[in-house]
Design a protein around this motif. Structure first.
Motif, mmCIF file in Angstrom:
data_model
loop_
_atom_site.group_PDB
_atom_site.id
_atom_site.type_symbol
_atom_site.label_atom_id
_atom_site.label_comp_id
_atom_site.label_asym_id
_atom_site.label_seq_id
_atom_site.Cartn_x
_atom_site.Cartn_y
_atom_site.Cartn_z
ATOM 1 N N GLY A 173 -46.957 93.844 9.709
ATOM 2 C CA GLY A 173 -48.350 93.447 9.969
ATOM 3 C C GLY A 173 -49.209 94.341 8.969
ATOM 4 N N ALA A 174 -48.791 95.551 8.961
ATOM 5 C CA ALA A 174 -49.668 96.615 8.134
ATOM 6 C C ALA A 174 -49.429 96.095 6.632
ATOM 7 C CB ALA A 174 -49.172 97.987 8.331
ATOM 8 N N ILE A 175 -48.254 95.740 6.156
ATOM 9 C CA ILE A 175 -47.994 95.296 4.574
ATOM 10 C C ILE A 175 -48.778 94.236 4.416
ATOM 11 C CG2 ILE A 175 -46.296 94.352 3.176
ATOM 12 C CD1 ILE A 175 -44.275 96.062 4.593
ATOM 13 N N LYS A 176 -48.887 93.072 5.333
ATOM 14 C CA LYS A 176 -49.686 91.921 5.125
ATOM 15 C C LYS A 176 -51.303 92.314 5.103
ATOM 16 C CE LYS A 176 -46.211 88.759 7.313
ATOM 17 N NZ LYS A 176 -45.997 87.980 8.438
ATOM 18 N N ALA A 177 -51.615 93.036 5.865
ATOM 19 C CA ALA A 177 -52.986 93.485 6.015
ATOM 20 C C ALA A 177 -53.519 94.108 4.690
ATOM 21 C CB ALA A 177 -53.452 94.263 7.149
ATOM 22 N N ASP A 178 -52.452 95.032 4.083
ATOM 23 C CA ASP A 178 -52.903 95.457 2.681
ATOM 24 C C ASP A 178 -52.879 94.649 1.679
ATOM 25 O OD1 ASP A 178 -53.147 98.295 4.082
ATOM 26 O OD2 ASP A 178 -51.323 98.925 3.265
ATOM 27 N N ILE A 179 -51.975 93.802 1.727
ATOM 28 C CA ILE A 179 -52.031 92.759 0.603
ATOM 29 C C ILE A 179 -53.239 91.831 0.664
ATOM 30 C CG2 ILE A 179 -50.735 90.600 -0.295
ATOM 31 C CD1 ILE A 179 -47.981 92.010 0.648
ATOM 32 N N ALA A 180 -53.681 91.525 1.994
ATOM 33 C CA ALA A 180 -54.709 90.765 2.087
ATOM 34 C C ALA A 180 -55.988 91.538 1.534
ATOM 35 C CB ALA A 180 -55.039 90.215 3.633
ATOM 36 N N ASN A 181 -55.786 92.869 1.476
ATOM 37 C CA ASN A 181 -57.023 93.604 1.216
ATOM 38 C C ASN A 181 -56.850 94.207 -0.154
ATOM 39 O OD1 ASN A 181 -58.444 93.929 3.671
ATOM 40 N ND2 ASN A 181 -57.174 95.352 4.476
ATOM 41 N N GLY A 182 -55.907 93.418 -1.020
ATOM 42 C CA GLY A 182 -55.901 93.657 -2.290
ATOM 43 C C GLY A 182 -54.746 94.665 -2.963
ATOM 44 N N VAL A 183 -53.905 95.097 -2.057
ATOM 45 C CA VAL A 183 -53.114 96.106 -2.346
ATOM 46 C C VAL A 183 -51.891 95.221 -3.238
ATOM 47 C CG1 VAL A 183 -50.991 97.756 -1.602
ATOM 48 C CG2 VAL A 183 -53.424 97.579 -0.550
ATOM 49 N N ARG A 184 -51.422 95.690 -4.285
ATOM 50 C CA ARG A 184 -50.363 95.036 -4.889
ATOM 51 C C ARG A 184 -48.992 95.801 -5.323
ATOM 52 N NH1 ARG A 184 -52.842 91.720 -2.985
ATOM 53 N NH2 ARG A 184 -54.132 89.937 -3.553
ATOM 54 N N ASP A 185 -49.028 97.067 -5.087
ATOM 55 C CA ASP A 185 -47.950 97.706 -5.126
ATOM 56 C C ASP A 185 -47.626 98.688 -3.878
ATOM 57 O OD1 ASP A 185 -45.999 99.238 -6.501
ATOM 58 O OD2 ASP A 185 -47.290 100.702 -7.321
ATOM 59 N N ILE A 186 -46.658 98.412 -3.361
ATOM 60 C CA ILE A 186 -45.948 99.291 -2.228
ATOM 61 C C ILE A 186 -44.604 99.555 -2.475
ATOM 62 C CG2 ILE A 186 -45.605 99.202 0.202
ATOM 63 C CD1 ILE A 186 -47.639 97.175 0.566
ATOM 64 N N PRO A 187 -44.150 100.914 -2.484
ATOM 65 C CA PRO A 187 -42.799 101.039 -2.913
ATOM 66 C C PRO A 187 -41.871 100.375 -2.084
ATOM 67 C CG PRO A 187 -44.242 103.080 -2.989
ATOM 68 C CD PRO A 187 -45.055 102.025 -2.363
ATOM 69 N N GLY A 188 -40.860 99.841 -2.788
ATOM 70 C CA GLY A 188 -39.850 99.284 -1.947
ATOM 71 C C GLY A 188 -40.204 97.756 -1.455
ATOM 72 N N VAL A 189 -41.289 97.260 -1.803
ATOM 73 C CA VAL A 189 -41.894 96.039 -1.458
ATOM 74 C C VAL A 189 -42.010 95.144 -2.455
ATOM 75 C CG1 VAL A 189 -43.233 94.668 -0.043
ATOM 76 C CG2 VAL A 189 -42.466 96.683 0.847
ATOM 77 N N ARG A 190 -41.426 93.938 -2.817
ATOM 78 C CA ARG A 190 -41.997 93.203 -4.042
ATOM 79 C C ARG A 190 -43.026 92.153 -3.577
ATOM 80 N NH1 ARG A 190 -40.716 87.904 -6.202
ATOM 81 N NH2 ARG A 190 -39.362 87.119 -4.438
ATOM 82 N N ILE A 191 -44.143 92.548 -4.109
ATOM 83 C CA ILE A 191 -45.598 91.669 -3.993
ATOM 84 C C ILE A 191 -45.522 90.301 -4.703
ATOM 85 C CG2 ILE A 191 -47.774 91.785 -3.300
ATOM 86 C CD1 ILE A 191 -47.582 94.639 -2.528
ATOM 87 N N TYR A 192 -45.510 89.308 -4.222
ATOM 88 C CA TYR A 192 -45.650 88.076 -5.191
ATOM 89 C C TYR A 192 -46.316 86.930 -4.653
ATOM 90 C CZ TYR A 192 -42.115 86.209 -2.023
ATOM 91 O OH TYR A 192 -41.502 85.886 -1.154
ATOM 92 N N GLU A 193 -46.989 86.024 -5.536
ATOM 93 C CA GLU A 193 -47.600 84.748 -4.978
ATOM 94 C C GLU A 193 -46.687 83.599 -4.838
ATOM 95 O OE1 GLU A 193 -52.105 84.479 -6.634
ATOM 96 O OE2 GLU A 193 -50.439 84.678 -8.312
ATOM 97 N N GLU A 194 -46.847 82.919 -3.760
ATOM 98 C CA GLU A 194 -46.137 81.758 -3.585
ATOM 99 C C GLU A 194 -46.914 80.498 -3.500
ATOM 100 O OE1 GLU A 194 -43.380 82.211 -0.424
ATOM 101 O OE2 GLU A 194 -45.074 82.364 0.955
ATOM 102 N N ALA A 195 -46.663 79.499 -3.540
ATOM 103 C CA ALA A 195 -47.385 78.251 -3.529
ATOM 104 C C ALA A 195 -47.269 77.709 -2.020
ATOM 105 C CB ALA A 195 -46.936 77.089 -4.627
ATOM 106 N N ILE A 196 -48.544 77.614 -1.475
ATOM 107 C CA ILE A 196 -48.549 77.054 -0.169
ATOM 108 C C ILE A 196 -49.157 75.773 -0.137
ATOM 109 C CG2 ILE A 196 -49.191 77.416 2.254
ATOM 110 C CD1 ILE A 196 -47.080 79.422 1.597
#
Length: 201
Positions: A173-196
């Motif tokens: 939940g915290a990871i998704k919230a940070d990504i929604a708020n513009g975070v693009r770099d979290i150690p140990g986590v690959r953040i990418y765009e996917e087509a929906i």
């Protein structure tokens, strides 16, 4: 190509005629969908298929709305009965609590004594003379567990810093919230765009 069907206001889950009409409408649309080629190679085909899927979602929402007309009332009745149940049982629970507390206190005390006896027995080495225990170490019977008590392993965290990594939980939940708020770099986590794909008319 078959024309698009419009939702009928006479559809219902409770009325037998309305339910038959609803089932017939759903069956007709399922048959219509099965006749459509599942081929998407052009923007026009993509738009047409999206329209068909969106209409299917609308029919699903229609069934859900009809179901809610029934279950909302049932949920309210269930809630009202549960409140009545609580009102009736709350005095019993309150009256029982001091008795339960007394039993729990007694059980804890008996188990404390029992644990103390077990620890003493484990730490003592009897001094024997010709195979007999000396008067310094009398043979004391272990206190029996109280009736109705079952032992169960459990835990509490005494130092979170010492807990091994395998027992940590990732806070998605915290990871998704940070990504929604513009975070693009979290150690140990690959953040990418996917087509929906959204299916809307």
């Amino acid at each position: 190509m078959d024309t698009e069907t419009k939702p009928n206001t006479d559809l219902s889950l409770t009325d037998s005629n309305g339910r038959e009409l609803l089932q017939s409408s759903l069956s007709d649309y399922v048959a219509f969908l099965r006749r459509q080629p599942a081929v998407c190679g052009t923007p026009e085909q993509q738009e047409t298929l999206i329209k068909h899927v969106a209409q299917g979602h609308e029919l699903i929402k229609l069934v859900a709305a009809e179901r809610l007309k029934i279950t909302r009332q049932l949920d309210k009745q269930k809630h009202d009965w549960m409140e009545i149940e609580k009102e009736m049982t709350a005095p019993i629970l309150a009256a029982m609590q001091p008795l339960k507390d007394a039993v729990e206190h007694y059980n804890r005390e008996v188990l404390r004594v029992r644990e103390h006896q077990q620890a003493q027995a484990a730490n003592q080495t009897p001094i024997t003379h010709s195979g007999e225990t000396t008067w310094l170490m009398p043979d004391v019977a272990l206190v029996a567990k109280p009736k109705g008590v079952q032992m169960k392993w459990t835990y509490n965290i005494v130092d979170p810093n010492q807990v091994p990594n395998g027992y940590w939980i990732i806070d998605e939940g915290a990871i998704k919230a940070d990504i929604a708020n513009g975070v693009r770099d979290i150690p140990g986590v690959r953040i990418y765009e996917e087509a929906i794909t959204t299916f809307r008319k």
